[in-house]
Write a protein that holds these residues in place. Structure first.
Motif, PDB file in Angstrom:
ATOM      1  N   GLY A  47       6.801   7.185   3.781  1.00 57.62           N
ATOM      2  CA  GLY A  47       7.800   8.238   3.909  1.00 57.62           C
ATOM      3  C   GLY A  47       9.223   7.753   3.458  1.00 57.62           C
ATOM      4  N   PHE A  48       9.569   6.667   3.707  1.00 59.56           N
ATOM      5  CA  PHE A  48      10.788   6.164   3.217  1.00 59.56           C
ATOM      6  C   PHE A  48      10.834   5.837   1.776  1.00 59.56           C
ATOM      7  CE2 PHE A  48      14.034   2.758   2.850  1.00 59.56           C
ATOM      8  CZ  PHE A  48      15.050   3.106   3.724  1.00 59.56           C
ATOM      9  N   ILE A  49       9.839   5.277   1.283  1.00 62.49           N
ATOM     10  CA  ILE A  49       9.855   4.878  -0.216  1.00 62.49           C
ATOM     11  C   ILE A  49       9.814   6.238  -1.121  1.00 62.49           C
ATOM     12  CG2 ILE A  49       8.350   4.145  -2.078  1.00 62.49           C
ATOM     13  CD1 ILE A  49       7.066   2.154  -0.299  1.00 62.49           C
ATOM     14  N   ARG A  50       9.385   7.427  -0.332  1.00 67.12           N
ATOM     15  CA  ARG A  50       9.413   8.780  -1.194  1.00 67.12           C
ATOM     16  C   ARG A  50      10.989   9.013  -1.353  1.00 67.12           C
ATOM     17  NH1 ARG A  50       4.351  11.367   2.011  1.00 67.12           N
ATOM     18  NH2 ARG A  50       2.723  10.481   0.536  1.00 67.12           N
ATOM     19  N   THR A  51      11.716   8.380  -0.539  1.00 68.86           N
ATOM     20  CA  THR A  51      13.477   8.861  -0.531  1.00 68.86           C
ATOM     21  C   THR A  51      14.086   8.183  -1.598  1.00 68.86           C
ATOM     22  OG1 THR A  51      13.928   7.484   1.053  1.00 68.86           O
ATOM     23  CG2 THR A  51      13.258   9.620   1.792  1.00 68.86           C
ATOM     24  N   ILE A  52      13.287   6.907  -2.234  1.00 65.60           N
ATOM     25  CA  ILE A  52      13.847   6.215  -3.118  1.00 65.60           C
ATOM     26  C   ILE A  52      13.835   6.868  -4.420  1.00 65.60           C
ATOM     27  CG2 ILE A  52      13.886   4.012  -4.189  1.00 65.60           C
ATOM     28  CD1 ILE A  52      12.764   2.889  -1.590  1.00 65.60           C
ATOM     29  N   THR A  83       0.126   2.165  11.174  1.00 62.86           N
ATOM     30  CA  THR A  83       1.711   2.389  11.485  1.00 62.86           C
ATOM     31  C   THR A  83       2.742   2.024  10.503  1.00 62.86           C
ATOM     32  OG1 THR A  83       0.814   1.867  14.040  1.00 62.86           O
ATOM     33  CG2 THR A  83       3.241   1.962  13.383  1.00 62.86           C
ATOM     34  N   ALA A  84       2.479   0.843   9.914  1.00 64.36           N
ATOM     35  CA  ALA A  84       3.233   0.375   8.876  1.00 64.36           C
ATOM     36  C   ALA A  84       3.196   1.415   7.807  1.00 64.36           C
ATOM     37  CB  ALA A  84       2.978  -1.145   8.553  1.00 64.36           C
ATOM     38  N   ILE A  85       2.070   1.768   7.137  1.00 62.66           N
ATOM     39  CA  ILE A  85       1.886   2.620   6.133  1.00 62.66           C
ATOM     40  C   ILE A  85       2.657   3.897   6.547  1.00 62.66           C
ATOM     41  CG2 ILE A  85       0.302   4.056   4.748  1.00 62.66           C
ATOM     42  CD1 ILE A  85      -1.693   1.427   4.998  1.00 62.66           C
ATOM     43  N   ALA A 103       0.792  -1.292  -0.027  1.00 60.42           N
ATOM     44  CA  ALA A 103      -0.027   0.037  -0.032  1.00 60.42           C
ATOM     45  C   ALA A 103       0.931   1.224  -0.071  1.00 60.42           C
ATOM     46  CB  ALA A 103      -0.808  -0.053   1.278  1.00 60.42           C
ATOM     47  N   SER A 104       1.989   1.123   0.645  1.00 57.48           N
ATOM     48  CA  SER A 104       2.899   2.283   0.936  1.00 57.48           C
ATOM     49  C   SER A 104       3.534   2.769  -0.758  1.00 57.48           C
ATOM     50  CB  SER A 104       3.746   2.118   1.937  1.00 57.48           C
ATOM     51  OG  SER A 104       3.186   2.073   3.193  1.00 57.48           O
ATOM     52  N   TRP A 105       3.814   1.638  -1.435  1.00 56.25           N
ATOM     53  CA  TRP A 105       4.473   1.922  -2.743  1.00 56.25           C
ATOM     54  C   TRP A 105       3.561   2.741  -3.565  1.00 56.25           C
ATOM     55  CZ3 TRP A 105       4.611  -1.776  -7.414  1.00 56.25           C
ATOM     56  CH2 TRP A 105       5.674  -1.356  -8.068  1.00 56.25           C
ATOM     57  N   VAL A 106       2.243   2.220  -3.519  1.00 58.07           N
ATOM     58  CA  VAL A 106       1.140   2.840  -4.271  1.00 58.07           C
ATOM     59  C   VAL A 106       0.986   4.463  -3.884  1.00 58.07           C
ATOM     60  CG1 VAL A 106      -1.030   3.005  -5.238  1.00 58.07           C
ATOM     61  CG2 VAL A 106       0.277   0.666  -4.864  1.00 58.07           C
ATOM     62  N   LEU A 107       0.790   4.619  -2.454  1.00 54.97           N
ATOM     63  CA  LEU A 107       0.637   5.791  -1.823  1.00 54.97           C
ATOM     64  C   LEU A 107       1.753   6.686  -2.150  1.00 54.97           C
ATOM     65  CD1 LEU A 107      -1.280   4.753   1.230  1.00 54.97           C
ATOM     66  CD2 LEU A 107      -2.369   5.709  -0.741  1.00 54.97           C
ATOM     67  N   ALA A 108       2.790   6.389  -2.153  1.00 61.01           N
ATOM     68  CA  ALA A 108       4.241   7.209  -2.442  1.00 61.01           C
ATOM     69  C   ALA A 108       4.472   7.509  -3.702  1.00 61.01           C
ATOM     70  CB  ALA A 108       5.394   6.291  -1.659  1.00 61.01           C
ATOM     71  N   GLY A 150      16.026   3.582   9.822  1.00 59.68           N
ATOM     72  CA  GLY A 150      14.619   3.425   9.239  1.00 59.68           C
ATOM     73  C   GLY A 150      13.802   4.722   9.729  1.00 59.68           C
ATOM     74  N   ILE A 151      14.069   5.105  11.145  1.00 62.17           N
ATOM     75  CA  ILE A 151      13.251   5.973  11.806  1.00 62.17           C
ATOM     76  C   ILE A 151      13.645   7.645  11.073  1.00 62.17           C
ATOM     77  CG2 ILE A 151      12.893   7.506  13.816  1.00 62.17           C
ATOM     78  CD1 ILE A 151      13.410   5.136  15.447  1.00 62.17           C
ATOM     79  N   THR A 152      14.829   7.583  10.708  1.00 59.07           N
ATOM     80  CA  THR A 152      15.239   9.115  10.174  1.00 59.07           C
ATOM     81  C   THR A 152      14.929   9.050   8.790  1.00 59.07           C
ATOM     82  OG1 THR A 152      17.688   8.037   9.976  1.00 59.07           O
ATOM     83  CG2 THR A 152      17.193   9.178  11.863  1.00 59.07           C
ATOM     84  N   GLY A 153      14.968   7.841   8.097  1.00 61.08           N
ATOM     85  CA  GLY A 153      14.703   7.873   6.517  1.00 61.08           C
ATOM     86  C   GLY A 153      13.405   7.843   6.073  1.00 61.08           C
ATOM     87  N   GLY A 154      12.402   7.620   7.200  1.00 61.37           N
ATOM     88  CA  GLY A 154      10.993   7.546   6.621  1.00 61.37           C
ATOM     89  C   GLY A 154      10.188   8.268   7.555  1.00 61.37           C
ATOM     90  N   ALA A 155      10.013   8.174   8.909  1.00 65.73           N
ATOM     91  CA  ALA A 155       9.113   8.594   9.686  1.00 65.73           C
ATOM     92  C   ALA A 155       9.273  10.144   9.535  1.00 65.73           C
ATOM     93  CB  ALA A 155       9.063   8.468  11.118  1.00 65.73           C
ATOM     94  N   VAL A 156      10.661  10.800   9.467  1.00 61.74           N
ATOM     95  CA  VAL A 156      10.570  12.256   9.606  1.00 61.74           C
ATOM     96  C   VAL A 156      10.602  12.988   8.273  1.00 61.74           C
ATOM     97  CG1 VAL A 156      11.858  12.231  11.546  1.00 61.74           C
ATOM     98  CG2 VAL A 156      13.013  12.081   9.764  1.00 61.74           C
ATOM     99  N   LYS A 157      10.222  12.099   6.993  1.00 58.03           N
ATOM    100  CA  LYS A 157      10.283  12.646   5.775  1.00 58.03           C
ATOM    101  C   LYS A 157       8.891  13.451   5.538  1.00 58.03           C
ATOM    102  CE  LYS A 157      14.347  11.588   4.492  1.00 58.03           C
ATOM    103  NZ  LYS A 157      15.594  12.662   4.157  1.00 58.03           N
TER     104      LYS A 157
END
Length: 274
Positions: free
Chosen positions: A157-162, A150-152, A91-96, A267-274
């Motif tokens: 946020g992490f996928i958006r950095t890829i 929580t997972a989404i 779901a996150s891949w599609v939403l990102a 994982g926290i710095t790369g995804g949750a804070v983006k």
């Protein structure tokens, strides 16, 4: 001035950690080593009549049915965590990667479960209608629904950095969406998946509330066994045995944290804070 601040800040952090984490941890460990009479009033003081680690932990292990409870907890945590991370990643891949007002609304609804608590009574009634109340499958599905938000939140946020170029190169090579996700995207998500795994396993492993309503009395889990034997009077005023059980219940999570700790911060710095 900077030198003084650079020295004061680490000391202040260490003192804060010692107060917030160290004192409760010391209380649990030292009380678990006391005799029943010495532990009637839990305190930070050392045992006055000797250490009773072996006796307390052996009795808590036996009376708490730790092995059965451990297997019950694992049989719930593992499939629930795997499904949450798999569906959450998809779901996150599609939403990102997709844009649009309606997808933004879908994302808002998807992560709303973080702050909106589920309706327990409605949940139990629905499981009864589906004949899943009191079953392992029903408990797993409940946790999947609760912690998917929580997972989404973390993974999107992490996928958006890829970089998009990674997926474009896969499409040029003839890879379809499914192959791109499992061979390209999913391996890149290991840092944030490690973080999400720790959080989700922690929530599920220590849960008493939902487990009590869905499978209470039908399966053994570590939190349920602690609650049941304590409320039944076996551990009445036996704080030494209660804390000994708590320590044993926490050990698997400590092992999991030790294994995944290298990827947690990234994982926290790369995804949750983006």
């Amino acid at each position: 001035m900077r030198t003084g601040r650079s020295l004061i800040q680490p000391v202040a952090v260490l003192l804060l950690v010692a107060v917030v984490i160290g004192i409760p941890l010391w209380l649990v460990v030292v009380t678990s080593a006391k005799s029943q009479g010495d532990a009637l009033d839990p305190s930070l003081a050392l045992p006055t009549d000797g250490w009773h680690f072996a006796q307390n932990y052996a009795r808590a292990f036996t009376e708490g049915r730790v092995i059965r409870a451990f297997l019950g907890s694992v049989s719930i945590v593992v499939p629930a965590a795997v499904l949450v991370l798999l569906f959450g990643s998809m779901a996150s891949w599609v939403l990102a990667r997709r844009t649009g007002a309606w997808l933004a609304a879908v994302y808002a609804v998807a992560i709303s479960g973080i702050v909106i608590p589920p309706a327990v009574i409605t949940l139990v009634l629905l499981l009864r209608q589906l004949r899943l109340a009191g079953t392992l499958s029903g408990m797993v599905l409940v946790y999947v629904g609760i912690y998917l938000s929580t997972a989404i939140f973390f993974i999107t946020g992490f996928i958006r950095t890829i970089p998009h170029e990674v997926e474009e190169a896969a499409r040029v090579d003839g890879a379809g969406p499914v192959r791109t996700f499992f061979t390209i995207i999913l391996p890149l998500l290991r840092p944030v998946l490690a973080t999400a795994t720790i959080l989700i396993c922690l929530y599920i492993w220590n849960d008493v509330f939902f487990a009590f309503f869905v499978i209470g009395g039908r399966m053994d889990t570590l939190p349920l066994n602690l609650f049941q034997v304590a409320s039944a009077g076996v551990y009445l005023n036996n704080w030494n045995l209660i804390f000994a059980y708590v320590v044993q219940m926490s050990l698997p999570l400590l092992v999991l944290f030790a294994v995944a700790q290298r990827r947690i911060i990234s994982g926290i710095t790369g995804g949750a804070v983006k």
